[in-house]
Design a protein around this motif. Structure first.
Motif, PDB file in Angstrom:
ATOM      1  N   MET A   1       0.898  -1.094  -0.196  1.00 24.35           N
ATOM      2  CA  MET A   1      -0.050  -0.089   0.287  1.00 24.35           C
ATOM      3  C   MET A   1       0.861   1.115  -0.178  1.00 24.35           C
ATOM      4  N   GLY A   2       1.745   1.127  -0.993  1.00 23.33           N
ATOM      5  CA  GLY A   2       2.978   2.401  -0.886  1.00 23.33           C
ATOM      6  C   GLY A   2       2.368   3.318  -2.019  1.00 23.33           C
ATOM      7  N   ARG A   3       3.216   3.990  -2.737  1.00 20.87           N
ATOM      8  CA  ARG A   3       2.924   5.073  -3.557  1.00 20.87           C
ATOM      9  C   ARG A   3       1.975   4.369  -4.647  1.00 20.87           C
TER      10      ARG A   3
ATOM     11  N   THR B   1       0.520  -4.717   4.805  1.00 21.91           N
ATOM     12  CA  THR B   1       1.980  -4.078   4.962  1.00 21.91           C
ATOM     13  C   THR B   1       2.850  -4.666   6.002  1.00 21.91           C
ATOM     14  N   ARG B   2       3.926  -4.080   6.136  1.00 21.22           N
ATOM     15  CA  ARG B   2       4.807  -4.632   7.498  1.00 21.22           C
ATOM     16  C   ARG B   2       4.060  -3.765   8.640  1.00 21.22           C
ATOM     17  N   SER B   3       3.780  -2.391   8.350  1.00 20.31           N
ATOM     18  CA  SER B   3       3.392  -1.681   9.264  1.00 20.31           C
ATOM     19  C   SER B   3       1.898  -0.690   8.847  1.00 20.31           C
ATOM     20  N   PRO B   4       0.881  -0.789   9.591  1.00 16.89           N
ATOM     21  CA  PRO B   4      -0.234  -0.069   9.060  1.00 16.89           C
ATOM     22  C   PRO B   4       0.043   1.219   8.853  1.00 16.89           C
TER      23      PRO B   4
ATOM     24  N   CYS C   1      -0.488  -7.671  -6.001  1.00 17.66           N
ATOM     25  CA  CYS C   1       0.641  -7.638  -5.375  1.00 17.66           C
ATOM     26  C   CYS C   1       1.396  -6.522  -6.000  1.00 17.66           C
ATOM     27  N   ILE C   2       1.779  -5.582  -5.173  1.00 17.64           N
ATOM     28  CA  ILE C   2       2.430  -4.522  -5.389  1.00 17.64           C
ATOM     29  C   ILE C   2       3.539  -4.096  -4.467  1.00 17.64           C
ATOM     30  N   VAL C   3       4.435  -5.047  -4.204  1.00 14.98           N
ATOM     31  CA  VAL C   3       5.525  -4.890  -3.166  1.00 14.98           C
ATOM     32  C   VAL C   3       6.744  -4.907  -3.868  1.00 14.98           C
TER      33      VAL C   3
ATOM     34  N   ASP D   1      12.654 -10.372   1.851  1.00 12.86           N
ATOM     35  CA  ASP D   1      11.554 -10.725   2.595  1.00 12.86           C
ATOM     36  C   ASP D   1      10.431 -10.896   1.787  1.00 12.86           C
ATOM     37  N   THR D   2      10.335 -10.639   0.490  1.00 11.30           N
ATOM     38  CA  THR D   2       9.211 -10.852  -0.336  1.00 11.30           C
ATOM     39  C   THR D   2       9.449 -12.118  -1.288  1.00 11.30           C
ATOM     40  N   ARG D   3      10.481 -12.578  -1.248  1.00 12.01           N
ATOM     41  CA  ARG D   3      10.825 -13.896  -2.107  1.00 12.01           C
ATOM     42  C   ARG D   3       9.853 -14.869  -1.762  1.00 12.01           C
TER      43      ARG D   3
ATOM     44  N   ASP E   1       1.950  -9.160 -14.978  1.00  5.82           N
ATOM     45  CA  ASP E   1       2.562  -8.135 -15.761  1.00  5.82           C
ATOM     46  C   ASP E   1       4.044  -8.546 -15.604  1.00  5.82           C
ATOM     47  N   VAL E   2       4.793  -9.249 -14.380  1.00  5.79           N
ATOM     48  CA  VAL E   2       5.933  -9.470 -14.109  1.00  5.79           C
ATOM     49  C   VAL E   2       6.140 -10.781 -13.744  1.00  5.79           C
ATOM     50  N   PHE E   3       7.371 -11.343 -14.161  1.00  8.99           N
ATOM     51  CA  PHE E   3       8.019 -13.000 -14.130  1.00  8.99           C
ATOM     52  C   PHE E   3       9.193 -13.000 -13.314  1.00  8.99           C
TER      53      PHE E   3
ATOM     54  N   ALA F   1       3.310  -2.416 -17.233  1.00  2.00           N
ATOM     55  CA  ALA F   1       2.685  -1.535 -16.418  1.00  2.00           C
ATOM     56  C   ALA F   1       2.915  -0.176 -16.579  1.00  2.00           C
ATOM     57  N   SER F   2       4.139   0.320 -16.843  1.00  2.00           N
ATOM     58  CA  SER F   2       4.673   1.751 -17.081  1.00  2.00           C
ATOM     59  C   SER F   2       4.855   2.169 -18.449  1.00  2.00           C
ATOM     60  N   ALA F   3       4.659   1.359 -19.446  1.00  2.00           N
ATOM     61  CA  ALA F   3       5.249   1.274 -20.701  1.00  2.00           C
ATOM     62  C   ALA F   3       4.501   2.042 -21.927  1.00  2.00           C
TER      63      ALA F   3
HETATM   64  P1  NDP Z   1       6.687   1.815  -2.188  1.00  2.00           P
HETATM   65  O1  NDP Z   1       7.920   1.723  -1.450  1.00  2.00           O
HETATM   66  O2  NDP Z   1       6.116   3.381  -2.111  1.00  2.00           O
HETATM   67  O3  NDP Z   1       5.568   0.922  -1.440  1.00  2.00           O
HETATM   68  C1  NDP Z   1       6.087  -0.540  -1.327  1.00  2.00           C
HETATM   69  C2  NDP Z   1       4.975  -1.047  -0.350  1.00  2.00           C
HETATM   70  O4  NDP Z   1       5.192  -2.312  -0.116  1.00  2.00           O
HETATM   71  C3  NDP Z   1       4.710  -0.354   0.958  1.00  2.00           C
HETATM   72  O5  NDP Z   1       3.458  -0.454   1.235  1.00  2.00           O
HETATM   73  C4  NDP Z   1       5.267  -1.074   1.814  1.00  2.00           C
HETATM   74  O6  NDP Z   1       4.751  -1.141   3.095  1.00  2.00           O
HETATM   75  C5  NDP Z   1       5.282  -2.622   1.203  1.00  2.00           C
HETATM   76  N1  NDP Z   1       6.336  -3.577   1.602  1.00  2.00           N
HETATM   77  C6  NDP Z   1       7.396  -3.733   1.255  1.00  2.00           C
HETATM   78  N2  NDP Z   1       8.085  -4.766   1.879  1.00  2.00           N
HETATM   79  C7  NDP Z   1       7.191  -5.462   2.343  1.00  2.00           C
HETATM   80  C8  NDP Z   1       6.940  -6.840   3.097  1.00  2.00           C
HETATM   81  N3  NDP Z   1       8.293  -7.529   3.091  1.00  2.00           N
HETATM   82  N4  NDP Z   1       5.795  -7.298   3.411  1.00  2.00           N
HETATM   83  C9  NDP Z   1       4.768  -6.463   3.224  1.00  2.00           C
HETATM   84  N5  NDP Z   1       4.641  -5.371   2.608  1.00  2.00           N
HETATM   85  C10 NDP Z   1       5.944  -4.699   2.280  1.00  2.00           C
HETATM   86  O7  NDP Z   1       6.905   1.453  -3.604  1.00  2.00           O
HETATM   87  P2  NDP Z   1       6.000   1.655  -5.046  1.00  2.00           P
HETATM   88  O8  NDP Z   1       4.718   1.618  -4.572  1.00  2.00           O
HETATM   89  O9  NDP Z   1       6.500   2.853  -5.810  1.00  2.00           O
HETATM   90  O10 NDP Z   1       6.508   0.417  -6.045  1.00  2.00           O
HETATM   91  C11 NDP Z   1       6.196  -0.825  -5.579  1.00  2.00           C
HETATM   92  C12 NDP Z   1       6.971  -1.783  -6.508  1.00  2.00           C
HETATM   93  O11 NDP Z   1       6.198  -2.016  -7.689  1.00  2.00           O
HETATM   94  C13 NDP Z   1       8.470  -1.181  -6.913  1.00  2.00           C
HETATM   95  O12 NDP Z   1       9.474  -1.598  -6.053  1.00  2.00           O
HETATM   96  C14 NDP Z   1       8.549  -2.196  -8.211  1.00  2.00           C
HETATM   97  O13 NDP Z   1       9.267  -3.490  -7.918  1.00  2.00           O
HETATM   98  C15 NDP Z   1       7.308  -2.392  -8.541  1.00  2.00           C
HETATM   99  N6  NDP Z   1       6.875  -1.761  -9.975  1.00  2.00           N
HETATM  100  C16 NDP Z   1       6.492  -2.567 -11.040  1.00  2.00           C
HETATM  101  C17 NDP Z   1       6.248  -1.904 -12.302  1.00  2.00           C
HETATM  102  C18 NDP Z   1       5.902  -2.594 -13.494  1.00  2.00           C
HETATM  103  O14 NDP Z   1       6.107  -2.260 -14.590  1.00  2.00           O
HETATM  104  N7  NDP Z   1       5.217  -3.783 -13.431  1.00  2.00           N
HETATM  105  C19 NDP Z   1       6.208  -0.734 -12.136  1.00  2.00           C
HETATM  106  C20 NDP Z   1       6.654   0.436 -11.018  1.00  2.00           C
HETATM  107  C21 NDP Z   1       6.744  -0.516  -9.948  1.00  2.00           C
HETATM  108  P3  NDP Z   1       5.755  -1.268   4.509  1.00  2.00           P
HETATM  109  O15 NDP Z   1       7.196  -0.727   4.283  1.00  2.00           O
HETATM  110  O16 NDP Z   1       5.087  -0.775   5.604  1.00  2.00           O
HETATM  111  O17 NDP Z   1       6.071  -3.004   4.663  1.00  2.00           O
END
Ligand code: NDP
Length: 315
Positions: free
Chosen positions: A149-151, A171-174, A198-200, A205-207, A253-255, A278-280
């Motif tokens: 739930m980032g950007r 996410t790790r923190s609310p 999924c957008i982490v 940690d996310t492997r 969209d990703v592999f 996704a950004s293309a």
């Molecule tokens: P941000 O850093 O803004 O957000 C990342 C989010 O992931 C946060 O909410 C963070 O919350 C959460 N997160 C990180 N690690 C963990 C974890 N171990 N467990 C649970 N939640 C986690 O990044 P963006 O939103 O800008 O981008 C996210 C990702 O999207 C990029 O790193 C990139 O890999 C991918 N992406 C893919 C694209 C595509 O073309 N398909 C294009 C652009 C981005 P918290 O820290 O509280 O855990």
């Protein structure tokens, strides 16, 4: 003049925007073996498409800044760069809305079989065989679980609100700035929802955190959408889950090993596959390229980059 090395593909904007400020050298590969003594001596800045290993950093002893094209910088060893006092920048925010738009498109394609319906029309089957089949799935009544739930995650959720679906997240923190239900574990989120987006980032940690256990928790009506990184999903577990009807569909969209997509995922009709687009769009990729250039110009001309990554030693 300061020298900037354009590593890998050089976005046309790089040449146009950077040439008035820097001497440019192009290095089509990201292989340290291709660094000549001249490049090694002169290079102070680098542009890269997410490829910057410790060996490449070591091959450039006068390097001060790595400007990455992309918000994900998992291919740039930012911690190692920091240990060498090399700054790293990425391209946040300028792609958020495009990636969020694409995610909604991928979700709709997955549940409503829209690519398959278009292929049916183009193959002349509408005329010959009649109406396309009803989609077994729909967005109606879905409960979406955002893993991240980032950007970008927030932009996806904002769009989903307009679709009148329930939204929860893990996410790790609310977050204090969103109203959606929070789940402290991915498993708890997967149990609560029927659609996982999924957008982490790619981190240790996310492997393969989306695996047999999480897909089982998502359940028979479950849909998985991945726009983060392939690394986060066990593709073997996903193929098995689709084969055995453990979940109902997936949109990716990703592999893990791009551009190679596992054959096992290609055969399913309830899977929608995109080649990391996704950004293309031209407009968004230009904005990303501009931010790469702006970071280099700001650093070398004003002493401070615009969007340094958290690991980087910028005060
Ligand atoms: P941000 O850093 O803004 O957000 C990342 C989010 O992931 C946060 O909410 C963070 O919350 C959460 N997160 C990180 N690690 C963990 C974890 N171990 N467990 C649970 N939640 C986690 O990044 P963006 O939103 O800008 O981008 C996210 C990702 O999207 C990029 O790193 C990139 O890999 C991918 N992406 C893919 C694209 C595509 O073309 N398909 C294009 C652009 C981005 P918290 O820290 O509280 O855990």
């Amino acid at each position: 003049m300061t020298t900037v090395l354009l590593v890998g593909k050089a976005h046309p904007r790089f040449r146009e925007r950077l040439a008035p400020h820097f001497d440019l050298i192009e290095l089509p590969t990201a292989d340290p073996a291709d660094i000549t003594p001249e490049m090694a001596g002169r290079t102070q800045g680098v542009t890269t498409f997410n490829q910057m290993t410790p060996a490449l950093i070591d091959a450039l002893p006068n390097l001060k800044i790595v400007a990455n094209f992309g918000v994900g910088y998992d291919g740039v060893d930012a911690t190692y760069a920091a240990s060498k006092n090399v700054l790293v920048t990425n391209t946040p925010e300028v792609l958020d809305e495009e990636v969020a738009d694409t995610t909604i498109g991928l979700l709709l394609n997955t549940v409503r079989l829209l690519p398959q319906a278009e292929n049916y029309l183009r193959a002349g089957k509408w005329v010959k065989e009649g109406a396309f089949r009803l989609s077994p799935l729909s967005l109606r009544g879905r409960h979406i679980g955002m893993y991240g739930m980032g950007r970008i995650g927030q932009q996806i959720a904002r769009r989903l609100e307009a679709f009148n679906v329930k939204i929860s997240y893990h996410t790790r923190s609310p977050r204090k700035d969103v109203q959606y239900d929070y789940h402290a574990s991915l498993k708890a989120l997967a149990e609560a929802v029927d659609t996982l987006v999924c957008i982490v980032p790619k981190t240790p940690d996310t492997r393969q955190t989306i695996n047999t256990e999480i897909l089982g928790a998502l359940g028979k009506n479950g849909v998985l959408i991945n726009v983060g990184r392939g690394w986060t999903v066990s593709e073997d577990d996903l193929a098995k889950a689709l084969e055995n009807g453990v979940i109902a569909g997936a949109g990716l969209d990703v592999f893990e090993d791009e551009p190679n997509v596992p054959e096992a995922l290609m055969k399913f009709d309830n899977v929608s596959l995109l080649p990391h687009v996704a950004s293309a769009s031209v407009v968004t990729r230009n904005a990303m390229a501009d931010l790469v250039c702006d970071n280099l110009i700001a650093y070398f001309e004003a002493g401070k980059p615009i969007t340094p990554v958290p690991e980087t030693p910028v005060k």
